[in-house]
Design an enzyme around this catalytic site. Sequence first.
Site, short mmCIF file in Angstrom:
data_model
loop_
_atom_site.label_atom_id
_atom_site.label_comp_id
_atom_site.label_asym_id
_atom_site.label_seq_id
_atom_site.Cartn_x
_atom_site.Cartn_y
_atom_site.Cartn_z
N LYS A 165 36.07 -4.37 49.53
CA LYS A 165 36.08 -3.96 50.91
C LYS A 165 34.76 -3.30 51.29
O LYS A 165 34.48 -3.09 52.45
CB LYS A 165 37.22 -2.94 51.13
CG LYS A 165 38.57 -3.41 50.65
CD LYS A 165 39.56 -2.21 50.78
CE LYS A 165 40.80 -2.51 50.02
NZ LYS A 165 41.69 -1.36 49.92
N GLY A 166 33.99 -2.95 50.28
CA GLY A 166 32.81 -2.10 50.50
C GLY A 166 31.80 -2.64 51.49
O GLY A 166 31.11 -1.88 52.15
N GLU B 126 26.38 -7.86 50.26
CA GLU B 126 27.04 -6.92 49.35
C GLU B 126 26.62 -5.50 49.70
O GLU B 126 25.49 -5.26 50.16
CB GLU B 126 26.66 -7.32 47.92
CG GLU B 126 27.24 -6.53 46.79
CD GLU B 126 28.75 -6.36 46.74
OE1 GLU B 126 29.34 -6.03 47.78
OE2 GLU B 126 29.32 -6.51 45.64
N ASP B 127 27.53 -4.57 49.48
CA ASP B 127 27.21 -3.17 49.76
C ASP B 127 26.21 -2.61 48.76
O ASP B 127 25.23 -1.98 49.13
CB ASP B 127 28.50 -2.32 49.77
CG ASP B 127 29.39 -2.57 48.54
OD1 ASP B 127 28.99 -3.36 47.66
OD2 ASP B 127 30.47 -1.96 48.47
N ASP C 164 25.07 -2.79 41.39
CA ASP C 164 25.08 -1.73 40.38
C ASP C 164 24.74 -2.38 39.03
O ASP C 164 23.58 -2.61 38.74
CB ASP C 164 26.48 -1.10 40.42
CG ASP C 164 26.61 0.14 39.57
OD1 ASP C 164 25.63 0.87 39.44
OD2 ASP C 164 27.70 0.40 39.03
N LYS D 120 20.78 -0.36 42.86
CA LYS D 120 20.70 0.70 41.85
C LYS D 120 20.11 0.09 40.59
O LYS D 120 20.84 -0.23 39.64
CB LYS D 120 22.13 1.15 41.52
CG LYS D 120 22.52 2.51 42.01
CD LYS D 120 23.76 3.00 41.24
CE LYS D 120 24.96 3.12 42.11
NZ LYS D 120 26.16 3.58 41.37
N PHE E 230 26.43 8.07 42.10
CA PHE E 230 27.59 7.45 42.73
C PHE E 230 27.57 7.81 44.21
O PHE E 230 27.50 8.98 44.57
CB PHE E 230 28.88 7.94 42.08
CG PHE E 230 30.06 7.10 42.47
CD1 PHE E 230 30.31 5.90 41.84
CD2 PHE E 230 30.89 7.49 43.50
CE1 PHE E 230 31.37 5.09 42.23
CE2 PHE E 230 31.97 6.70 43.90
CZ PHE E 230 32.20 5.51 43.26
N VAL E 231 27.59 6.79 45.05
CA VAL E 231 27.47 7.04 46.49
C VAL E 231 28.73 6.60 47.24
O VAL E 231 29.44 5.71 46.79
CB VAL E 231 26.22 6.33 47.09
CG1 VAL E 231 24.95 7.03 46.65
CG2 VAL E 231 26.19 4.86 46.71
N ASP F 41 33.44 3.63 48.76
CA ASP F 41 34.52 4.62 48.60
C ASP F 41 34.50 5.31 47.26
O ASP F 41 33.87 4.85 46.30
CB ASP F 41 35.88 3.91 48.73
CG ASP F 41 36.21 3.08 47.48
OD1 ASP F 41 35.32 2.31 47.04
OD2 ASP F 41 37.31 3.22 46.96
N ARG G 27 35.10 5.83 53.11
CA ARG G 27 34.48 4.59 53.57
C ARG G 27 33.94 4.75 54.99
O ARG G 27 32.95 4.14 55.36
CB ARG G 27 35.51 3.44 53.58
CG ARG G 27 35.89 2.95 52.20
CD ARG G 27 36.56 1.59 52.30
NE ARG G 27 37.31 1.24 51.11
CZ ARG G 27 36.80 0.68 50.02
NH1 ARG G 27 35.53 0.42 49.96
NH2 ARG G 27 37.56 0.38 48.99
P1 IMP Z 1 28.47 -4.21 39.94
O1 IMP Z 1 29.30 -5.41 39.59
O2 IMP Z 1 28.44 -3.20 38.81
O3 IMP Z 1 27.12 -4.50 40.47
O4 IMP Z 1 29.31 -3.40 40.99
C1 IMP Z 1 29.40 -3.67 42.31
C2 IMP Z 1 30.58 -2.97 42.91
O5 IMP Z 1 30.88 -1.71 42.28
C3 IMP Z 1 30.24 -2.62 44.32
O6 IMP Z 1 30.58 -3.67 45.17
C4 IMP Z 1 31.04 -1.39 44.59
O7 IMP Z 1 32.33 -1.74 45.02
C5 IMP Z 1 31.16 -0.72 43.25
N1 IMP Z 1 30.17 0.36 43.12
C6 IMP Z 1 29.09 0.38 42.32
N2 IMP Z 1 28.40 1.52 42.48
C7 IMP Z 1 29.06 2.24 43.41
C8 IMP Z 1 28.82 3.52 44.03
O8 IMP Z 1 27.85 4.25 43.74
N3 IMP Z 1 29.73 3.91 44.95
C9 IMP Z 1 30.82 3.17 45.29
N4 IMP Z 1 31.06 1.97 44.75
C10 IMP Z 1 30.19 1.50 43.82
#
Ligand code: IMP
Length: 335
Positions: free
Chosen positions: A59-60, A115-116, A119, A147, A168-169, A175, A181
Site C-alpha cells: 500500500k506504501g 515504488e515508495d 530497501d 536506501k 526506518f521512515v 507505515d 501513512r
Molecule cells: P525491499 O524489498 O527490502 O526493498 O522493501 C521494500 C518494501 O519494504 C517497501 O515497499 C516498504 O513497504 C518496506 N519498507 C522498507 N523500508 C521501509 C521504511 O523505512 N519504512 C516503511 N516501510 C519500509
Amino acid sequence: MPTSMRVLIPAAELARRVTELAALIDADYRHLAATAAAGRRGKRPRPEDDPLVAVGVLKGSVFFLADLLLRLNVPVAVDFFQTSSYGIGGESRGEVRIRKDLDLAVRGRDVLLIEDIVDTGYTVRTILDLLRFRGARSVRLCALLDKPAARQVEVPIDYRGFTIENVFVVGYGLDYAERYRNLPHIAVWQPMSAPPPIPERSVSGMQFHHTDQAPAAIGPYSQAVAVEGWLYTSGQVGLDPATGAIVEGGFEAQARRALENLRQVLASAGCGFADVVKATVYVVDLADFPRLNALYGEAMGEHRPARSTVQVAALPRGALLEIDLIARLPAAGRS
Ligand code: IMP
C-alpha cells in the site's frame, strides 16, 4: 511503544521533487502522448497505442503514485501489485510473494513501476523480473526513496526522488504497523524504548548488553547479562527490531528472526553461536519443533550445545517460539 519522530523530508520538499520527477517522466514518454494525439479515431486501439501502464505496489506507494500521476501529461493506465516478503531483516533471503496480481496485461506495453522505497531491493527486483517475463515492451522504475545502504540486490532506479540513510521512515504512504501513512511528510521513526544508559559494569560485576540490531528490552530486564565469563541472554521471539512487530510468515519466519536476534545479542557481547553452551527452546506447539530444529542446526553448524525444549501454553506477543541461551564469553570478555 513510545516513539519519537523527526521530520526528514517536509511536505513542500516532497511536492517539489514529485513535480520534477513527473516532468522527467513526461519528457521520456513524450512519444506516447504524440501517439495518443495523432489518434486512431474510430478504430479499435492496438496494444502499441496503449498508454503507459503505471504500476504501484500496495500500500506504501499509493500516495506517491497519486501525486505523481496527477502531474503527468502522458496518458496512463494504472494497476497495482501487493506483495509480502519473508526473511530476516538484513539477512532477508529475498522471498517475495505476490499477494495481489495485476488486472491489466502488460505484454508489449511500456510499464513504469512506482515504488515508495527501495530497501533491500528484493521487492522491486522480483516485480521488475516478472514484468519483463510477461513481455512488457519496456520497464522502468520510479522510486520516491532509495536506501542504498540496505541494498542486497542490484536494482536500477530510473527516476529517484531522494536518497536516504539506513533509517526506518514513515509518512506519505509508508507505515509502521499500519500507522502514520497519512503524515504529509516523511519522518524518521524511532522507538524510544532503548533502555536508559546502564553503567558498563555494576558493583555486582555484571555487564549489561544492548544492541539496536535486536528488539529492545521493554521492561525491567536486559537483552543479555555477562557475569564471570558467561553470557545469559533473555528469551528472543520472532520480533523484528525495525518494526517492533512479530514477523509475518508463521513459525519458520519467526524461528529465523528469533535466531537472528540471538546472533545479534551474542555479537554485541563479542561471541557467537559457537560459544553457546546451553539453549532453552519454548514452543507453543511441539509439532513445529522439527522445523525449528533444522534452522537451529543451520545456525549452530557443527556445534552441539546442551538444550532443553518445552511446550508452553502461550508466549509474549502471541509468538510461536522463544529461545534463550547461555554462552561462554571469549577470554577478553571474561571478568
Ligand atoms: P525491499 O524489498 O527490502 O526493498 O522493501 C521494500 C518494501 O519494504 C517497501 O515497499 C516498504 O513497504 C518496506 N519498507 C522498507 N523500508 C521501509 C521504511 O523505512 N519504512 C516503511 N516501510 C519500509
